[in-house]
Design an enzyme around this catalytic site. Structure first.
Site, short mmCIF file in Angstrom:
data_model
loop_
_atom_site.label_atom_id
_atom_site.label_comp_id
_atom_site.label_asym_id
_atom_site.label_seq_id
_atom_site.Cartn_x
_atom_site.Cartn_y
_atom_site.Cartn_z
N ASP A 604 0.86 -1.18 0.00
CA ASP A 604 0.00 0.00 0.00
C ASP A 604 0.90 1.23 0.00
O ASP A 604 2.10 1.14 0.29
CB ASP A 604 -0.89 -0.03 1.24
CG ASP A 604 -1.79 1.19 1.34
OD1 ASP A 604 -2.29 1.63 0.30
OD2 ASP A 604 -1.97 1.70 2.46
N GLU A 736 -9.18 14.33 7.30
CA GLU A 736 -10.22 15.20 7.82
C GLU A 736 -9.68 16.08 8.95
O GLU A 736 -9.97 17.29 9.00
CB GLU A 736 -11.37 14.33 8.33
CG GLU A 736 -12.68 15.07 8.45
CD GLU A 736 -13.85 14.12 8.61
OE1 GLU A 736 -14.84 14.27 7.87
OE2 GLU A 736 -13.79 13.23 9.47
N GLY A 926 -4.90 3.73 -3.81
CA GLY A 926 -6.15 4.34 -4.25
C GLY A 926 -5.98 5.75 -4.79
O GLY A 926 -6.95 6.40 -5.14
N ARG A 1014 -5.93 3.70 -8.06
CA ARG A 1014 -7.38 3.68 -7.90
C ARG A 1014 -7.91 2.26 -7.72
O ARG A 1014 -8.93 1.89 -8.30
CB ARG A 1014 -8.06 4.33 -9.12
CG ARG A 1014 -7.72 5.79 -9.34
CD ARG A 1014 -8.38 6.68 -8.31
NE ARG A 1014 -8.40 8.07 -8.70
CZ ARG A 1014 -8.86 9.05 -7.92
NH1 ARG A 1014 -9.31 8.76 -6.71
NH2 ARG A 1014 -8.85 10.30 -8.32
N ASN A 1043 -8.30 -1.61 4.68
CA ASN A 1043 -8.43 -1.92 3.26
C ASN A 1043 -7.28 -2.78 2.75
O ASN A 1043 -7.30 -3.23 1.60
CB ASN A 1043 -8.52 -0.63 2.44
CG ASN A 1043 -7.28 0.24 2.60
OD1 ASN A 1043 -6.61 0.20 3.62
ND2 ASN A 1043 -6.98 1.02 1.60
N ASP A 1044 -6.27 -3.02 3.57
CA ASP A 1044 -5.14 -3.86 3.16
C ASP A 1044 -5.25 -5.28 3.72
O ASP A 1044 -4.41 -6.12 3.40
CB ASP A 1044 -3.82 -3.24 3.64
CG ASP A 1044 -3.62 -1.84 3.11
OD1 ASP A 1044 -3.89 -1.63 1.92
OD2 ASP A 1044 -3.21 -0.96 3.88
N ARG A 1300 33.67 -35.66 0.29
CA ARG A 1300 32.90 -34.44 0.56
C ARG A 1300 33.82 -33.23 0.57
O ARG A 1300 33.45 -32.15 0.07
CB ARG A 1300 32.16 -34.57 1.90
CG ARG A 1300 31.53 -33.27 2.40
CD ARG A 1300 30.58 -33.51 3.53
NE ARG A 1300 29.31 -33.99 3.03
CZ ARG A 1300 28.29 -33.20 2.68
NH1 ARG A 1300 28.41 -31.89 2.77
NH2 ARG A 1300 27.17 -33.70 2.23
#
EC number: 7.6.2.1
Length: 1369
Positions: A604, A736, A926, A1014, A1043-1044, A1300
């Site tokens: 995000d 806001e 977004g 978006r 939202n994630d 080895r």
């Protein structure tokens, strides 16, 4: 369903169908409407339940509610042993070893001490049980603290929703049964009877609350109670009132239907609820009913119960009703509860009344959704007069509630109560029922905390496992690491080797049945009388003999190692964020090795790459743009255009400071703003120059900022009680809060809200506005609106703010004969859009503001429809949305705002390092396309050297065409130039469809960076799923908001950032970090270390078990494959448990090829995990071949050298079966432990000591065990005292490791791994990056020059097609 599950085991189509059905059921579980609502519950308060609630036998129907006791623990004292054993034996490996233990108890198979064979399994079971028990004990203790917490309920009052328990002669039996039910974790009527028997009949707890004088809120704003000053501009559409005459009880109750509500939706139309007659809208104001005549107690004193008296009457004599403290686990559905300030909510509660004047309360929902800001909830209008315990018992009503569901943002219910209204002649009555809708905004959910409210009275509607927090705390999705899944084929290969050995042994035993040898007289009939029977017995005997080839301790050892890895991640001080006191918190411990194999990161932007600390920087008002200063996005834009790469920070800062002083000097000359914040973000001296002109544009500026001060849902908080002019705004959205704070700083101050009155100080003048409605923001609407009316004014105004695309769709297009207005608005549309695009180019987040006037008649009709939609029981949200669409239309544009979200510290550097490591980063945001692009440039996600591919289309056909064009352009890119893809949400929707998703996938693979703009939360998860399943790669998703969550859960590894948006992402994640930059060390250091350690550890486990098993197999050649064991069984049992366990575990915990500093300097080393170099199948099979070779050396060297060996000085022979077995077992233990030493990168004293002690433990055990004279093992310690033994030991071990050592040297010199090259440069040659001062210069010369194969792998990551990208892995 069971048939479908069975088919899913074999059919991918059936598996997908089953997954789809699970998703549908989960969706249905979160619904709150439709047919699901038919199972609604009724909760009665002080009312007799109707006969319809009982069956023919008088028993309640559907009123069995779950208790409030919750259990998150898996075990109880009684169930721990059986349940834990069941859980452990679900592991196939444990079942296999249990079967072998049972097999060894059968005498036919010749196991002398079958009890010893169970020791390894018992130890593994005990260790696992202890680990599980400790983990579950913490959960039990947490449950106990919660269940025993105290709350206040109404005592000596009857809850009619709970069947009353009668104490009969068998009550003691119920109490005893309840004790055992409690121990077993069962919560029923018996356990409740037991708990209640422990509670003495204590008197009700008195609560010192003054109900009559307690209406002032804890967070009261002084300015809200003062008489406002009269404004001068009476023609303003937001003109202030002159007087205040409204009374609280004249207002209609307040309500909202979305979580973002600050003081809930208020509808204060003059239209009233359905009210026949004159009885107020209250459950306390009722006329006498036909059943009981409620008369004053003064007329018939003592004749009636207190509950029968009318509201307002004093309590009856000997009334015992009161508030009493009880434990949370003992409250029931329908109980009255009182919650006091700072107390936790014990269950889901419908709010009846509160201490606040407007029946509001404030809650903190951090435990529920992770958000720390306060939410406001609304009490019901009809119950706001409930002030005392006597009011509670005199209120008669009931609730119709929807059944429990998991959606915390939805609730639909209705409260109903009966009214008997006398007619005017007092001879007859008119009965009717009143109702009031109950929304989620009238609900207090369990897990929340009451804040800034003295008390709340409510009714419990959901308890225990039916509360929303419990319904949302479902089982964490089980994740298995990629390496754990890849180990299963290797374990199966070991089972196949075991089967082959057993079959070969049984066949050869049958063949040798008739061969010359010992007489059959001496086998006592054990081998039977036929070769076939002998072959059958030999198969099971050798199955017991070779059992150690399956590593029983592998799984528990890996869990121990990953537990330590999780602790080291948690304790890493470099990933500790001091400002929030947040370390990196591993929540899923078993996938740490996945962190070293991540190929794609999905991130995000807001709050993840950026700080999510918003600053309002610029505005466009009536066609004029305001705001100065360059943002990080603007710098990125300049880099993109090649105009500038550096910014003179000091000159920029000086310019801002000078402009700020000039601006606020002009403000002071206009008016005094005593509320201005300490760090204003909106700076432009031109603003006050234009404002003081007092023309039309100045008026538009006042309207604009007044709208910002009023159109929101924030809470005005006064943190400093001594300085009331300091205001902080709390909001669910930081955008806001930033906008309201910017309005405050320029003199448009929102002071607070009381009931439905907003108070603001506009340019030094107090003004009040009546808030009629709040139309809340959500992700679907992408806008929010308020409907307000200045007091003493008939003008009703709708103010709306939201995304430009949404606002522009709802602007007025029909102006009628207002030609001038149409011209002005048309020009304003174009200019504002141009300004918003410019703001977006600077990386700013933009919003539009608009308004419209509403006539009183239109509002009255609309508000009636809105109230009906709000009171609807079914499909409430859809109906409200439809009504809101009606009013939010034909608006006039005012302008737009622009907010900056600054990048987190270290983001550009982290992205550059991740890109260098071979990891591809996709950003899913977004934001607008231009905003995202410029942020991409500023954070190094996109560089000027990249070819930028922009894909944008409006339909399916154009999407395919644009994708093909971009794919063609990407294929034309030559040389070292890389591509970056940018695609918007609309195009992405079509690109993810089946016909075009392969093209999208191929294009994304060709690009070094991808930005999706978006996008919705669902699209984020779809993109992650497309890459994860389409490319079969390891994915990581990182985000900070709700939202994630979907993409975090979809990815292989989910990272949550504890940011400003809350902790929803953290709660759903596998790892929680505080800053994006910590991802660099989490992946490049801890992830890479964990991958290397786990890979080497698993290979070591297979090696040591195969070596031991084949040593036993080689001996069968010389005993006719009869299953004889040359070792004492105690050595077999302790080989994995003690002799070889600790060194390999210590390797998995502490080994590291280079330290963390060098790991960060060489991010290219991370490609080891991307290519899975250390865990390829060929490494496993080479390890198997090597282990078989070394086992043959371990057996045949001592066998051949000592078979005819000399007698020791004491005259004892050394070539007996058990003597030879002791010699060979000791050599095998040393070889197995030295394999760990050969696998180590760092030889620390801890590792050396551990290996030495493990080898020493073998000799100590043999020396002690040999002192006990058993039938087959006695005196074997004497073989260690001869020089022949030590000579054979040295020769054998040397011969084992010669191949080895040669192979490892060859690979290191001619085909080195990336970390081999770095180790040589840093630790041997001392010429690496850590020894150079030019660490910032990144070069791939090491990988290209010395390891061309690695460079080929690197190129394949950057440019391969979907079908060939993983050929290197």
């Amino acid at each position: 369903m069971n048939k479908l599950r069975f088919k899913a085991l074999f059919s991918s189509k059936a598996k997908q169908t089953l997954a789809d059905e699970e998703i549908e059921r989960e969706i249905h579980r979160t619904e709150s409407t439709s047919s699901y609502m038919q199972n609604r519950r009724k909760i009665y308060v002080n009312m007799k339940q109707p006969s319809s609630e009982f069956d023919d036998h008088g028993r309640p129907i559907n009123t069995t509610y779950v208790p409030n006791r919750v259990r998150t623990a898996k075990y109880t004292p009684i169930s721990f042993i059986p349940k834990n054993l069941f859980e452990q034996f679900r592991n196939v490996a444990n079942l296999y070893f249990l079967f072998l233990v049972i097999l060894q108890c059968i005498p036919l198979f010749g196991v002398v001490e079958p009890g010893v064979s169970a020791i390894p399994l018992i130890c593994i079971l005990i260790i696992t049980a202890i680990k599980d028990g400790i983990e579950d004990l913490k959960r039990n203790q947490s449950d106990q603290r919660v269940n025993c917490a105290k709350t206040l309920t109404l005592s000596h009052w009857t809850n009619v929703n709970v069947p009353q328990e009668k104490k009969g002669s068998f009550h003691f039996v119920n109490v005893v049964l309840g004790f055992f039910c409690m121990m077993a974790g069962v919560d029923n009527r018996f356990s409740h009877a037991y708990r209640m028997s422990l509670i003495k009949d204590a008197p009700p707890k008195k609560v010192n609350i003054n109900f009559d004088d307690d209406r002032s809120p804890l967070n009261e704003v002084e300015e809200n109670n003062s008489i406002p000053e009269v404004g001068t501009n009476t023609n303003d559409f937001l003109a202030p009132p002159t007087t205040t005459t409204n009374k609280f009880y004249d207002k209609v109750r307040q309500r909202s239907d979305t979580l973002r509500s600050e003081l809930s939706n208020i509808f204060s139309s003059k239209a009233k609820f359905y009210r026949p007659g004159s009885i107020p809208h209250s459950v306390l104001h009722r006329a006498p009913t036909p059943d009981i005549r409620r008369v004053s107690s003064s007329v018939y004193p003592g004749a009636l119960k207190c509950s029968d008296l009318p509201a307002g009457e004093p309590p009856a004599d000997k009334c015992k009703v009161g508030w009493q403290e009880v434990q949370w686990q003992d409250v029931r559905v329908g109980d009255y509860v009182m919650i006091r300030n700072d107390e936790d909510i014990p269950a889901d509660i419908i709010i009846l009344s509160t201490s606040e004047k407007d029946n509001l309360c404030y809650v903190e929902t951090q435990n529920l959704d992770g958000e720390t800001n306060l939410k406001v909830r609304q009490g019901l209008k009809a119950t706001e007069e409930l002030r005392s315990v006597h009011d509670c018992e005199r209120a008669y009503f009931y609730f119709e509630s929807e059944p429990p569901h998991a959606n915390i943002y939805q609730y639909s219910g209705v409260m109903k109560w009966d009214i008997d209204q006398p007619n005017d002649d007092d001879e007859a009555t008119v009965s009717h029922q009143k109702t009031e809708a109950v929304t989620y905004n009238n609900l207090l959910l369990r897990g929340c905390i009451l804040r800034n409210t003295r008390w709340v009275i409510g009714i419990i509607v959901y308890t225990g496992d039916e509360t929303k927090i419990m319904l949302n705390s479902g089982k964490t999705p089980s994740k298995r690491s990629k390496m754990a899944k890849s180990t299963n084929p290797y374990v199966i290969a070991n089972f196949c080797i075991l089967a082959v050995l057993c079959i070969i042994s049984s066949i050869l035993a049958s063949v040798n049945f008739s061969a010359p040898g010992s007489s059959r007289f001496f086998d006592f009939g054990i081998e039977g009388t036929s070769s076939s029977f002998l072959g059958f017995v030999t198969f099971w005997v050798t199955l017991i003999l070779y059992q150690n080839i399956v590593p029983i301790s592998l799984y528990i050892s890996v869990e121990i190692v990953k537990t330590f890895a999780a602790y080291f991640i948690y304790a890493d001080i470099d990933m500790y964020y001091e400002p929030t006191d947040t370390p990196c918190i591993p929540k899923t411990w078993n996938i740490s090795d996945d962190l070293g194999q991540i190929e794609y990161i999905f991130s995000d932007k807001t709050g993840t790459l950026t700080q999510n600390v918003m600053e309002a920087k610029k505005n466009t008002i009536a066609g004029v743009a305001y705001g100065i200063g360059k943002t990080e996005g603007a710098m990125g834009s300049e880099v993109r255009q090649g105009l500038s790469e550096k910014l003179q920070d000091r000159s920029q800062s000086d310019l801002i400071e000078t402009a700020k002083k000039e601006m606020y000097q002009q403000q002071e000359s206009l008016f005094h703003n005593k509320y201005m914040g300490t760090k204003p973000t909106f700076i432009d001296p031109k603003f006050f120059e234009d404002l003081q002109r007092q023309d039309a544009h100045a008026n538009a500026m006042i309207h604009f900022f007044t709208s910002l001060a009023l159109c929101h849902t924030v809470i005005a908080d006064r943190p400093d009680k001594e300085n009331r002019y300091v205001i902080e705004y709390k909001a669910q959205s930081p955008d806001e809060a930033a906008l309201v704070a910017s309005a405050r700083d320029v003199g448009f101050v929102y002071l607070g809200r009381e009931a439905n009155t907003l108070t603001a100080e506009i340019m030094g003048e107090k003004k009040k506005y009546e808030l009629l409605n709040v139309l809340e923001f959500n992700s679907t609407r992408k806008r929010m609106s308020v409907i307000i009316k200045p007091e003493e004014s008939d003008k009703i105004v709708l103010l709306c703010k939201g995304a430009d695309s949404v606002i522009y769709e709802r602007l007025c297009t029909d102006f009628g004969d207002q030609v001038e207005l149409e011209k002005t608005q048309t020009e304003l549309h174009d200019i504002t859009l141009e300004h918003l695009e410019g703001f977006a180019n600077e990386g700013l987040r933009t919003l539009c503001l608009a308004y419209r006037f509403i006539s009183p008649s239109e509002y009255k009709q609309w508000n009636k429809r809105y109230q009906e939609a709000s009171a609807s029981i079914y499909n409430r949200d859809d109906k409200i949305e439809q009504v809101c669409e009606e009013i939010e239309a034909n608006m006039l544009l005012m302008g737009g705002t622009a907010i900056e979200d600054r990048l987190q510290h270290g983001v550009p550097e982290t992205i550059a390092e991740l890109a260098q490591s071979g990891i591809k980063l996709w950003v899913l945001t977004g934001d607008k396309t231009e905003t995202a692009i410029n942020i991409g440039f500023s954070c190094n996600l996109i560089t000027v050297e990249m070819e930028l591919l922009l894909v944008k289309a409006d339909n399916r056909e154009d999407t395919v065409i644009e994708l093909q064009k971009a794919l063609k352009r990407s294929s034309e890119v030559r040389g070292d130039k890389k591509c970056a893809l940018v695609i918007d949400g609309t195009t992405l929707k079509f690109a993810l469809e089946p016909k075009s998703k392969n093209i999208m996938l191929g294009l994304g693979m060709r690009c070094a960076s991808v930005i999706c703009c978006r996008v919705s939360p669902k699209q984020k998860a779809e993109v992650v799923r497309l890459v994860k399943k389409g490319l079969k790669v390891m994915t990581l998703a990182i985000g900070d908001g709700a939202n994630d969550v979907s993409m975090i859960q979809e990815a292989n590894v989910g990272i949550g950032i504890s940011g400003v948006e809350g902790r929803q992402a953290v709660m759903a994640s596998d790892y929680a970090i505080a800053q994006f930059r910590f991802l660099q060390k989490l992946l490049l250091v801890h992830g890479r270390w964990s991958y290397l350690r786990t890979a080497e550890m698993i290979m070591g486990f297979f090696f040591k078990n195969i070596v031991w098993t084949f040593v036993l197999f080689w001996y069968q050649i010389f005993c006719q494959f009869n299953g004889s064991m040359m070792f004492d069984y105690a050595l077999v049992a302790l080989y994995n448990l003690i002799f070889t366990s600790l060194p390999i575990i210590f390797l998995g915990i502490w080994d590291q090829d280079v330290n963390s500093k060098i790991s960060l300097l060489y991010p290219e080393m991370y490609r080891l995990g991307l290519r899975n170099d250390k865990f390829k199948p060929w490494r496993f099979y080479l390890t198997v071949v090597d282990s078989i070779f070394q086992s043959s050396v371990c057996f045949f060297f001592p066998f051949m050298l000592l078979l005819a060996g000399t007698i020791n000085p004491d005259g004892r022979d050394q070539n007996g079966m058990y003597e030879l077995g002791t010699l060979i077992s000791g050599i095998t233990v040393i070889v197995a432990n030295l394999f760990i030493m050969f696998s180590l990168y760092s030889f620390t004293w801890i590792q050396t000591l551990c290996i030495a002690l493990s080898i020493l433990s073998y000799y100590v055990f043999v020396c002690i065990y040999a002192q006990f004279n058993t039938f087959i093992f006695a005196g074997q310690d004497r073989v260690f005292g001869t020089g022949m033994y030590w000579l054979v030991l040295v020769l054998t071990v040397t011969a084992c490791y010669i191949p080895r050592t040669i192979a490892k040297h060859y690979l290191h010199q001619y085909h080195p791994y990336d970390n081999d090259i770095v180790r040589e440069e840093e630790l041997v040659l001392k010429t690496g990056r850590s020894h150079s001062r030019r660490h910032s210069k990144i070069s791939d010369s090491v990988t290209t020059k010395v390891n061309p194969e690695a460079e080929k792998g690197k190129r394949s990551l950057d440019s391969a097609s979907p079908h060939t990208s993983h050929s290197v892995t």
